[in-house]
Design a protein around this motif. Structure first.
Motif, PDB file in Angstrom:
ATOM      1  N   GLU A   1       0.879  -1.593   0.064  1.00 20.26           N
ATOM      2  CA  GLU A   1      -0.033   0.338  -0.337  1.00 20.26           C
ATOM      3  C   GLU A   1       0.766   1.291   0.274  1.00 20.26           C
ATOM      4  N   ALA A   2       1.875   1.250   0.641  1.00 18.78           N
ATOM      5  CA  ALA A   2       3.347   2.436   0.888  1.00 18.78           C
ATOM      6  C   ALA A   2       3.817   3.001  -1.217  1.00 18.78           C
ATOM      7  N   MET A   3       3.862   1.273  -0.811  1.00 18.30           N
ATOM      8  CA  MET A   3       4.279   1.235  -2.334  1.00 18.30           C
ATOM      9  C   MET A   3       3.764   1.706  -3.887  1.00 18.30           C
ATOM     10  N   VAL A   4       2.555   1.736  -3.564  1.00 17.10           N
ATOM     11  CA  VAL A   4       1.849   1.753  -4.476  1.00 17.10           C
ATOM     12  C   VAL A   4       1.808   3.872  -5.588  1.00 17.10           C
ATOM     13  N   PRO A   5       1.722   4.687  -4.126  1.00 19.23           N
ATOM     14  CA  PRO A   5       1.728   5.451  -5.022  1.00 19.23           C
ATOM     15  C   PRO A   5       3.576   6.089  -5.129  1.00 19.23           C
ATOM     16  N   VAL A   6       4.007   5.404  -4.966  1.00 20.78           N
ATOM     17  CA  VAL A   6       5.846   5.660  -5.621  1.00 20.78           C
ATOM     18  C   VAL A   6       5.930   5.067  -6.759  1.00 20.78           C
ATOM     19  N   LYS A   7       5.384   4.142  -7.090  1.00 22.98           N
ATOM     20  CA  LYS A   7       5.024   3.435  -8.752  1.00 22.98           C
ATOM     21  C   LYS A   7       3.910   4.890  -9.482  1.00 22.98           C
ATOM     22  N   ASP A   8       2.615   5.274  -9.083  1.00 20.78           N
ATOM     23  CA  ASP A   8       2.225   6.426  -9.652  1.00 20.78           C
ATOM     24  C   ASP A   8       3.156   6.928  -9.867  1.00 20.78           C
ATOM     25  N   SER A   9       4.282   7.604  -8.894  1.00 19.98           N
ATOM     26  CA  SER A   9       4.428   9.009  -9.105  1.00 19.98           C
ATOM     27  C   SER A   9       5.597   8.848 -10.684  1.00 19.98           C
ATOM     28  N   LEU A  10       6.362   7.357 -10.499  1.00 16.94           N
ATOM     29  CA  LEU A  10       7.377   6.784 -11.252  1.00 16.94           C
ATOM     30  C   LEU A  10       6.824   6.701 -12.394  1.00 16.94           C
ATOM     31  N   GLU A  11       5.434   6.352 -13.090  1.00 17.16           N
ATOM     32  CA  GLU A  11       4.979   6.130 -14.113  1.00 17.16           C
ATOM     33  C   GLU A  11       3.852   7.252 -14.550  1.00 17.16           C
ATOM     34  N   MET A  12       3.805   8.308 -13.697  1.00 18.47           N
ATOM     35  CA  MET A  12       3.482   9.825 -14.342  1.00 18.47           C
ATOM     36  C   MET A  12       4.839  10.566 -14.918  1.00 18.47           C
ATOM     37  N   ALA A  13       5.673  10.681 -13.987  1.00 19.81           N
ATOM     38  CA  ALA A  13       7.118  11.433 -14.736  1.00 19.81           C
ATOM     39  C   ALA A  13       7.221  10.057 -16.109  1.00 19.81           C
ATOM     40  N   LEU A  14       7.347   9.812 -16.904  1.00 21.49           N
ATOM     41  CA  LEU A  14       7.084   8.806 -17.557  1.00 21.49           C
ATOM     42  C   LEU A  14       6.392   9.773 -18.684  1.00 21.49           C
ATOM     43  N   LYS A  15       4.895   9.687 -18.359  1.00 25.31           N
ATOM     44  CA  LYS A  15       3.860   9.841 -18.917  1.00 25.31           C
ATOM     45  C   LYS A  15       4.510  11.866 -19.809  1.00 25.31           C
ATOM     46  N   VAL A  16       4.971  12.483 -19.302  1.00 22.14           N
ATOM     47  CA  VAL A  16       5.697  14.146 -19.158  1.00 22.14           C
ATOM     48  C   VAL A  16       6.423  14.009 -20.628  1.00 22.14           C
ATOM     49  N   ASP A  17       5.394  14.533 -21.324  1.00 16.15           N
ATOM     50  CA  ASP A  17       6.249  14.854 -22.955  1.00 16.15           C
ATOM     51  C   ASP A  17       7.176  15.348 -23.037  1.00 16.15           C
ATOM     52  N   ASN A  18       7.693  16.976 -22.594  1.00 17.67           N
ATOM     53  CA  ASN A  18       8.845  17.749 -22.816  1.00 17.67           C
ATOM     54  C   ASN A  18       9.218  17.792 -21.634  1.00 17.67           C
ATOM     55  N   PRO A  19       9.874  16.731 -20.763  1.00 20.97           N
ATOM     56  CA  PRO A  19      10.633  16.888 -19.350  1.00 20.97           C
ATOM     57  C   PRO A  19      11.834  17.680 -19.350  1.00 20.97           C
ATOM     58  N   THR A  20      12.086  18.800 -18.207  1.00 20.50           N
ATOM     59  CA  THR A  20      13.666  18.778 -18.717  1.00 20.50           C
ATOM     60  C   THR A  20      14.246  18.926 -17.046  1.00 20.50           C
ATOM     61  N   LEU A  21      15.776  18.893 -17.260  1.00 15.90           N
ATOM     62  CA  LEU A  21      16.345  18.067 -16.380  1.00 15.90           C
ATOM     63  C   LEU A  21      15.612  18.697 -14.788  1.00 15.90           C
ATOM     64  N   GLU A  22      15.417  19.937 -14.526  1.00 14.08           N
ATOM     65  CA  GLU A  22      14.680  20.899 -13.143  1.00 14.08           C
ATOM     66  C   GLU A  22      13.618  19.682 -13.174  1.00 14.08           C
ATOM     67  N   SER A  23      12.614  20.161 -14.373  1.00 11.90           N
ATOM     68  CA  SER A  23      10.913  19.354 -13.924  1.00 11.90           C
ATOM     69  C   SER A  23      11.504  17.015 -13.379  1.00 11.90           C
TER      70      SER A  23
END
Length: 181
Positions: free
Chosen positions: A81-103
């Motif tokens: 249960e504690a790890m699911v939000p971590v996975k969600d955050s990583l998946e959302m980071a991969l969905k960003v189209d034009n990520p900058t180094l700062e983001s």
């Protein structure tokens, strides 16, 4: 002579003695029968109590086995249960189209905070010895002995953090240790 032996005795004194003992024995026999009946009833009661206690013991044992099986099956539930939000955050980071180094850096830092929070809630503790700390074979694994200006058998560098779950070592910290001079 044999005929006399097989015939009932004609002695009146013997017959009177037999009649006198029979009435005296009758109350004693009824007392024994009453005691036997009471003892049999008590035995049946004790047997019933024993069978109930045995069944209760079996039920407790069965319930305990079921509880242990459930504990094994769902032991990681809290951690998951504690790890699911971590996975969600990583998946959302991969969905960003034009990520900058700062983001990306900001997202990784936030995800690391979530991960550290999950570790803390589940009592997963880092083992990160400081340089100069005495080598503890229960928590540290020395992979090399290196010359150093510090006391022998102390930590020089940490190559990889270790982890403990509560009081149990999950992975030792991989370290280099100072060799004797």
């Amino acid at each position: 002579m044999q005929d006399q032996e097989n015939q009932p005795s004609q002695n009146p004194e013997v017959e009177q003695a037999e009649e006198q003992t029979t009435p005296a024995e009758a109350p004693a026999m009824s007392d024994l029968e009453a005691q036997l009946t009471a003892t049999e009833a008590k035995l049946a009661e004790m047997h019933d109590a024993f069978m109930r206690a045995k069944a209760e013991g079996e039920n407790i044992r069965r319930r305990a086995q079921e509880d242990v099986a459930k504990a094994h099956k769902f032991a990681v539930e809290s951690f998951a249960e504690a790890m699911v939000p971590v996975k969600d955050s990583l998946e959302m980071a991969l969905k960003v189209d034009n990520p900058t180094l700062e983001s990306l850096k900001e997202g990784v830092e936030m995800t690391l905070k979530q991960l550290n929070s999950a570790f803390e809630r589940n009592r997963l503790i880092e083992v990160m010895p400081a340089a100069g700390e005495k080598l503890d074979p229960n928590k540290h694994q020395a992979v090399a002995m290196v010359p150093a200006e510090q006391e022998a058998n102390t930590v020089v560098t940490v190559l990889q953090k270790g982890y403990m779950i509560a009081d149990r070592l999950l992975r030792p910290a991989i370290v280099t240790a100072a060799q004797p001079k």
